[in-house]
Design a protein around this motif. Structure first.
Motif, PDB file in Angstrom:
ATOM      1  N   SER A  44       0.875  -1.205  -0.094  1.00  0.00           N
ATOM      2  CA  SER A  44      -0.087  -0.131   0.073  1.00  0.00           C
ATOM      3  C   SER A  44       1.007   1.353   0.116  1.00  0.00           C
ATOM      4  O   SER A  44       0.344   2.410  -0.512  1.00  0.00           O
ATOM      5  N   GLU A  45       2.031   1.145   0.266  1.00  0.00           N
ATOM      6  CA  GLU A  45       2.983   2.244   0.554  1.00  0.00           C
ATOM      7  C   GLU A  45       3.371   2.634  -1.021  1.00  0.00           C
ATOM      8  O   GLU A  45       3.433   3.838  -1.328  1.00  0.00           O
ATOM      9  N   GLU A  46       3.929   1.651  -1.856  1.00  0.00           N
ATOM     10  CA  GLU A  46       4.495   1.986  -3.021  1.00  0.00           C
ATOM     11  C   GLU A  46       3.866   1.215  -4.437  1.00  0.00           C
ATOM     12  O   GLU A  46       4.162   1.424  -5.452  1.00  0.00           O
ATOM     13  N   GLY A  47       2.825   0.585  -3.870  1.00  0.00           N
ATOM     14  CA  GLY A  47       1.864   0.004  -5.239  1.00  0.00           C
ATOM     15  C   GLY A  47       2.433  -1.459  -5.453  1.00  0.00           C
ATOM     16  O   GLY A  47       1.847  -2.320  -6.394  1.00  0.00           O
ATOM     17  N   TYR A  48       3.552  -1.983  -5.005  1.00  0.00           N
ATOM     18  CA  TYR A  48       4.156  -3.170  -5.162  1.00  0.00           C
ATOM     19  C   TYR A  48       4.879  -3.484  -3.897  1.00  0.00           C
ATOM     20  O   TYR A  48       5.407  -2.631  -3.291  1.00  0.00           O
ATOM     21  N   TYR A 181      -5.457   1.344  -6.135  1.00  0.00           N
ATOM     22  CA  TYR A 181      -4.924   0.086  -5.728  1.00  0.00           C
ATOM     23  C   TYR A 181      -4.399  -0.075  -4.340  1.00  0.00           C
ATOM     24  O   TYR A 181      -4.261  -0.859  -3.462  1.00  0.00           O
ATOM     25  N   LYS A 182      -3.544   1.210  -4.174  1.00  0.00           N
ATOM     26  CA  LYS A 182      -2.725   1.386  -2.850  1.00  0.00           C
ATOM     27  C   LYS A 182      -4.058   1.411  -1.574  1.00  0.00           C
ATOM     28  O   LYS A 182      -3.692   0.720  -0.616  1.00  0.00           O
ATOM     29  N   GLU A 183      -5.006   2.106  -1.939  1.00  0.00           N
ATOM     30  CA  GLU A 183      -6.138   1.880  -0.647  1.00  0.00           C
ATOM     31  C   GLU A 183      -6.790   0.598  -0.601  1.00  0.00           C
ATOM     32  O   GLU A 183      -6.928   0.195   0.529  1.00  0.00           O
ATOM     33  N   THR A 184      -6.838  -0.138  -1.840  1.00  0.00           N
ATOM     34  CA  THR A 184      -7.180  -1.566  -1.663  1.00  0.00           C
ATOM     35  C   THR A 184      -6.256  -2.217  -0.746  1.00  0.00           C
ATOM     36  O   THR A 184      -6.723  -3.136   0.078  1.00  0.00           O
ATOM     37  N   ALA A 185      -4.840  -2.392  -1.099  1.00  0.00           N
ATOM     38  CA  ALA A 185      -3.909  -3.087  -0.581  1.00  0.00           C
ATOM     39  C   ALA A 185      -3.905  -2.848   1.122  1.00  0.00           C
ATOM     40  O   ALA A 185      -3.714  -3.491   2.125  1.00  0.00           O
TER      41      ALA A 185
END
Length: 271
Positions: A44-48, A181-185
């Protein structure tokens, strides 16, 4: 060549992530059980999941980076390279595929100019084919950041990704409003969705999916959902979720294989 040790997060980011990580770890009797949600947290911090994220998880859980990497590369929900704001997954499992999922996936690859698990140049959309999402009643299904877009066609799917890239409002067929996607993570890491009304948004499975549940509860079996070929449906219950259609729902006739003779149910033994 051997890689140098992964760099650490900046001090302020490290402090914020560590506070969240301590909260996650406290939920488990064995700290290493917290690895899966911690991987979602760093994602969630960097997208991967970066090498820095792997190092962070290893240090917090007293694991080796090799142990963390083995887990992060095993599960497909953890990304190994930068991803887009919207993960667009096209189900290409059996039913969705024959109903048009393969055609949707091929059209989107051409339309977006990317291949499987690749991201558009603007960083908005990552496209991938995915396995069954347990939504066969609504095949073919496209998911965006794990929210459902049912009964798709190539044209409706192309409109969907165009709206995502343009920043236009997009409403899933069922489930919570769409987020990045980051919020979902972060939610998958175990933190609540704090958006007003998001938790209350819901949807349901189709009637065919709910028959087993009804039988388990001792309820009467439902009528046949699909009528035999050539007969009009009679007294069939409406599909759950039909009152909340997405603006990107396609027409219900999604199979191009034999539009004049849609498939009916398999014959019972002795029929």
């Amino acid at each position: 060549m051997p890689q140098l040790p992964a760099p650490d997060y900046p001090a302020d980011v490290r402090a914020r992530l560590e506070a969240d990580a301590r909260e996650i770890i406290a939920r488990y009797p064995d700290s290493r059980s917290a690895l899966l949600p911690l991987l979602h947290l760093v994602q969630s911090e960097e997208g991967y999941v970066t090498r820095t994220g792997v190092r962070f998880c290893a240090e917090l859980l007293d694991l080796t980076t090799a142990e963390v990497t083995a887990v992060s590369t095993f599960y497909s929900m953890y990304r190994r390279v930068p991803s887009g704001d919207y993960q667009v997954g096209v189900c290409t499992n059996t039913l969705c595929a024959v109903m048009g999922g393969d055609a949707i996936f091929d059209e989107l690859k051409q339309h977006l100019g990317v291949g499987n698990s690749e991201t558009t140049e603007d960083g908005k959309v990552t496209l991938e084919h995915i396995e069954c999402n347990a939504a066969c009643d609504f095949a073919p299904v496209v998911m965006v950041n794990w929210e459902f877009f049912d009964n798709q066609t190539p044209e409706s799917a192309k409109r969907l990704v165009d709206d995502l890239r343009a920043g236009r409002p997009v409403e899933p067929t069922r489930g919570a409003p769409l987020c990045t996607y980051k919020e979902t993570a972060r939610m998958l890491a175990g933190f609540p969705d704090e958006r007003p009304g998001a938790v209350g948004a819901s949807g349901g499975a189709g009637p065919a999916s709910l028959i087993g549940l009804r039988l388990a509860k001792g309820e009467s079996p439902m009528p046949r959902v699909v009528s035999p070929r050539g007969e009009a449906p009679h007294d069939a219950p409406p599909q759950a979720g039909s009152e909340h259609l997405s603006s990107h729902d396609a027409p219900q006739e999604t199979s191009a294989s034999d539009p004049d003779h849609p498939a009916g149910p398999a014959a019972e033994e002795g029929e």
